[in-house]
Design a protein around this motif. Structure first.
Motif, mmCIF file in Angstrom:
data_model
loop_
_atom_site.group_PDB
_atom_site.id
_atom_site.type_symbol
_atom_site.label_atom_id
_atom_site.label_comp_id
_atom_site.label_asym_id
_atom_site.label_seq_id
_atom_site.Cartn_x
_atom_site.Cartn_y
_atom_site.Cartn_z
ATOM 1 N N TYR A 114 0.667 6.680 5.897
ATOM 2 C CA TYR A 114 -0.410 6.564 4.893
ATOM 3 C C TYR A 114 -0.772 7.939 4.321
ATOM 4 O O TYR A 114 -0.961 8.068 3.105
ATOM 5 C CB TYR A 114 -1.652 5.922 5.521
ATOM 6 C CG TYR A 114 -2.774 5.687 4.528
ATOM 7 C CD1 TYR A 114 -2.741 4.604 3.654
ATOM 8 C CD2 TYR A 114 -3.873 6.547 4.458
ATOM 9 C CE1 TYR A 114 -3.750 4.382 2.734
ATOM 10 C CE2 TYR A 114 -4.896 6.339 3.538
ATOM 11 C CZ TYR A 114 -4.828 5.258 2.679
ATOM 12 O OH TYR A 114 -5.829 5.037 1.765
ATOM 13 N N THR A 131 0.822 -1.219 0.000
ATOM 14 C CA THR A 131 0.000 0.000 0.000
ATOM 15 C C THR A 131 0.859 1.273 0.000
ATOM 16 O O THR A 131 0.782 2.055 -0.953
ATOM 17 C CB THR A 131 -0.974 -0.011 1.197
ATOM 18 O OG1 THR A 131 -1.771 -1.201 1.120
ATOM 19 C CG2 THR A 131 -1.910 1.191 1.164
ATOM 20 N N PRO A 173 2.832 9.565 2.261
ATOM 21 C CA PRO A 173 3.689 8.431 1.906
ATOM 22 C C PRO A 173 4.991 8.858 1.235
ATOM 23 O O PRO A 173 5.021 9.843 0.510
ATOM 24 C CB PRO A 173 2.819 7.629 0.932
ATOM 25 C CG PRO A 173 1.844 8.600 0.387
ATOM 26 C CD PRO A 173 1.625 9.656 1.432
ATOM 27 N N LYS A 174 6.060 8.089 1.525
ATOM 28 C CA LYS A 174 7.313 8.287 0.773
ATOM 29 C C LYS A 174 7.153 7.666 -0.604
ATOM 30 O O LYS A 174 7.596 8.216 -1.604
ATOM 31 C CB LYS A 174 8.468 7.624 1.521
ATOM 32 C CG LYS A 174 9.212 8.604 2.430
ATOM 33 C CD LYS A 174 10.503 7.999 2.965
ATOM 34 C CE LYS A 174 10.191 7.180 4.205
ATOM 35 N NZ LYS A 174 11.312 6.557 4.866
ATOM 36 N N VAL A 175 6.518 6.496 -0.633
ATOM 37 C CA VAL A 175 6.204 5.839 -1.901
ATOM 38 C C VAL A 175 4.767 5.359 -1.823
ATOM 39 O O VAL A 175 4.377 4.655 -0.890
ATOM 40 C CB VAL A 175 7.131 4.625 -2.161
ATOM 41 C CG1 VAL A 175 6.797 3.998 -3.510
ATOM 42 C CG2 VAL A 175 8.596 5.027 -2.114
ATOM 43 N N ARG A 176 3.985 5.762 -2.797
ATOM 44 C CA ARG A 176 2.599 5.301 -2.874
ATOM 45 C C ARG A 176 2.591 4.079 -3.801
ATOM 46 O O ARG A 176 2.864 4.184 -4.996
ATOM 47 C CB ARG A 176 1.716 6.438 -3.399
ATOM 48 C CG ARG A 176 0.258 6.070 -3.712
ATOM 49 C CD ARG A 176 -0.554 5.747 -2.481
ATOM 50 N NE ARG A 176 -1.188 4.461 -2.655
ATOM 51 C CZ ARG A 176 -2.229 4.031 -1.938
ATOM 52 N NH1 ARG A 176 -2.743 4.777 -0.991
ATOM 53 N NH2 ARG A 176 -2.732 2.842 -2.164
ATOM 54 N N LEU A 177 2.288 2.913 -3.245
ATOM 55 C CA LEU A 177 2.213 1.667 -4.020
ATOM 56 C C LEU A 177 0.781 1.496 -4.537
ATOM 57 O O LEU A 177 -0.108 2.243 -4.124
ATOM 58 C CB LEU A 177 2.633 0.501 -3.122
ATOM 59 C CG LEU A 177 4.059 0.624 -2.551
ATOM 60 C CD1 LEU A 177 4.253 -0.291 -1.356
ATOM 61 C CD2 LEU A 177 5.077 0.325 -3.637
ATOM 62 N N PRO A 178 0.550 0.530 -5.437
ATOM 63 C CA PRO A 178 -0.787 0.444 -6.049
ATOM 64 C C PRO A 178 -1.933 0.153 -5.088
ATOM 65 O O PRO A 178 -3.074 0.513 -5.348
ATOM 66 C CB PRO A 178 -0.643 -0.703 -7.045
ATOM 67 C CG PRO A 178 0.812 -0.805 -7.331
ATOM 68 C CD PRO A 178 1.516 -0.397 -6.071
#
Lengths: 289, 260
Positions: free
Chosen positions: B120, B115, B123-128
């Motif tokens: 949340y 996620t 986010p540093k990285v937003r995953l799918p």
């Protein structure tokens, strides 16, 4: 009763600013032409719902059509992130985007509940999962028969469902086949619906148990050949994988995105015009699939 | 005879494919799980039933799909059902032997995150996001997970629990009422990890050829336990390698680029 009309008229008449809109398609039959028309007509403040938002949602969000998004998997499949979606979530550009994040099983059940006229769906899921901490819509209930704790999630009942299908007959009955996703449920869950089709034929000639949407559950049928591209339509054309990978570069920066959308969507009159505009800058690709 | 040379990724996919048995019903994630499952089907498990969440049941793709609903999956399936039917009748209905997942992050109890990296809301990285994984992890008979082993992926604490493994260990899964047995193997580019019989904490049970125990420990963000009897993964056979490479070559030709 389905009216056979142009996509421009259908979107103008059936989608209003602020509406709750489901544009659905699971890799297959994604309603790109309809999404472009929503952008062209500058619909605003839409609450969007889509299980798998990909490029068409990146475009609608980046062009300022949306205020919120309900989804369960967001990305450019096999390529990476949706840059416009992330810009909206992380930096509020061009407008803040409120997220309601759920799982596939949840949204699939929620569409089926919507189609069934129920306020919520019940399922086994979300145990130990962090999503309910961030989405207050996800709740639990105790089964009155077994005592089991189950997830309860609100049904999806959009104002408008928008899908693409293979064909309709002249009365507006729609046939859809291959990977059908949640499109039938989305149409039945929605108050109004727009179906774009590859072609309108004299007779559907479908097997008895085929997935048919009778004309009396559809509001508008619009003939838009290749209207799912760069997604695919089984029996008609394959997925344009190159477009999906090219999109990563186009959408990475606001300026390149806006220039592309202005040139190919905002300055064109309809999907056929968009295709002409696109083919003027891109040599025709051999399509596989 | 010289042994064939191969990459760590090839070893990972081949080791993962070997865990699948003929006639198993396998719910397949896109990417690495899809490559391993199709390799199994093309080698030792010709009658394995592969199911993708797009609704394709018993699919036999000639090339690996780029996306979960590619036409290749539909055209070669025994049947295609709607997505609600897939999750309700086939997964929640208890008809899946193995759920086969990838992950961005995993912890010692094989809980996984797809996620966000970081908080949340920022986010540093937003995953799918979740996709079908949470309910696959909950309801499949058991779960295999395949991902590359690095200290950034194998973390002490997940930023977000998207899909549950063994929660906080022991019999936590059973107490939570989850129907499936949960993850029974994690296959990486370095070796194979399996949950301990009582604590359910992952331990290293097999090392791929040429990989040291220290390497695997160094690529794990928690203090990795090593099984008393550490096995050596047999190297890829000629047939496994040739079949995998031919599959990737067909895929690259069809898509104009390499797929995972």
């Amino acid at each position: 009763m389905a009216e056979i009309t142009t996509l421009r008229e259908a979107v103008a008449k059936l989608i209003g600013d602020g509406d709750y809109v489901a544009c659905e398609g699971f890799t297959h039959l994604i309603p790109f032409a309809a999404g472009h028309e929503i952008i062209r007509q500058e619909k605003r403040n839409l609450a969007l719902v889509r299980m798998t938002p990909d490029i068409i949602h990146d475009q609608m969000i980046g062009m300022g059509c949306a205020r919120e998004l309900t989804f369960s998997w967001g990305g450019n499949p096999g390529v990476g992130s949706l840059h416009r979606f992330r810009d909206a979530v992380e930096r509020g550009w061009p407008a803040p985007l409120k997220l309601y994040e759920r799982s596939h099983a949840d949204l699939a059940n929620a569409y089926a509940a919507g189609a069934s006229g129920l306020p919520f769906a019940v399922m086994r899921g979300y145990v130990g999962n962090d999503l309910p901490k961030h989405n207050p819509q996800i709740k639990t209930l105790i089964c009155p028969f077994t005592g089991e704790t189950l997830a309860a999630v609100p049904s999806v009942r959009p104002d408008v469902a928008v899908i693409h299908a293979q064909k309709a007959d002249r009365k507006g009955n729609v046939l859809i086949y291959g990977i059908v996703g949640v499109q039938k449920e989305a149409v039945l869950a929605a108050k109004r619906s727009i179906v774009t089709v590859e072609e309108i034929v004299a007779s559907l000639d479908a097997p008895r148990n085929a997935t048919i949407l009778p004309n009396w559950v559809v509001s508008a049928v619009c003939c838009v050949p290749r209207g799912a591209r760069p997604s695919y339509a089984e029996g008609y054309y394959g997925r344009d994988n190159k477009f999906y990978s090219d999109w990563d570069e186009i959408a990475r920066e606001r300026e390149t995105f806006l220039a592309w959308m202005t040139r190919h969507v905002m300055s064109t009159t309809d999907f056929a015009d968009y295709e002409r505009s696109l083919s003027a800058v891109q040599p025709k690709q051999v399509s596989h699939g | 005879m010289a042994e064939p040379t191969y990459t760590a990724d090839e070893m990972m996919t081949i080791a993962a494919s070997r865990l699948l048995q003929n006639r198993m019903v396998c719910f397949v994630g896109i990417g690495l799980p899809s490559a391993a499952s199709n390799l199994a089907r093309l080698t030792h498990a010709p009658e394995i039933v592969l199911i993708y969440e797009s609704g394709t049941i018993g699919t036999k793709p000639d090339v690996l799909p780029l996306s979960i609903g590619d036409g290749e999956l539909s055209a070669t399936a025994d049947t295609v059902v709607s997505v609600p039917e897939m999750f309700r009748y086939w997964l929640q209905g208890g008809r899946i032997d193995i759920g086969f997942l990838g992950a961005a992050q995993i912890d010692r109890f094989a809980n996984i995150n797809t996620t966000v990296i970081g908080p949340y809301d920022k986010p540093k990285v937003r995953l799918p996001g979740a996709g079908g994984a949470p309910e696959i992890a909950g309801s499949a008979g058991e779960v295999f997970i395949v991902l590359r082993q690095t200290a950034r992926a194998f973390v002490e604490k997940l930023d977000f629990i998207t899909s549950v493994g063994h929660l906080d260990g022991g019999d936590a899964r059973k107490r939570a009422g989850l129907p499936g047995k949960g993850p029974s193997a994690v296959i990486t580019d370095l070796g194979i990890l399996k949950p301990h019989s009582t604590t359910r904490e992952l331990e290293l049970v097999s090392l791929h050829p040429g990989v040291t125990k220290e390497q695997a420990i160094g690529a794990t963000g928690w203090k990795l336990n090593v099984a008393a009897r550490l096995e050596a993964t047999p190297p890829p056979t000629k047939i496994e390698l040739e079949t995998l490479r031919a599959l990737h070559a067909r895929t690259a030709r069809a898509h104009g680029s390499a797929a995972a």
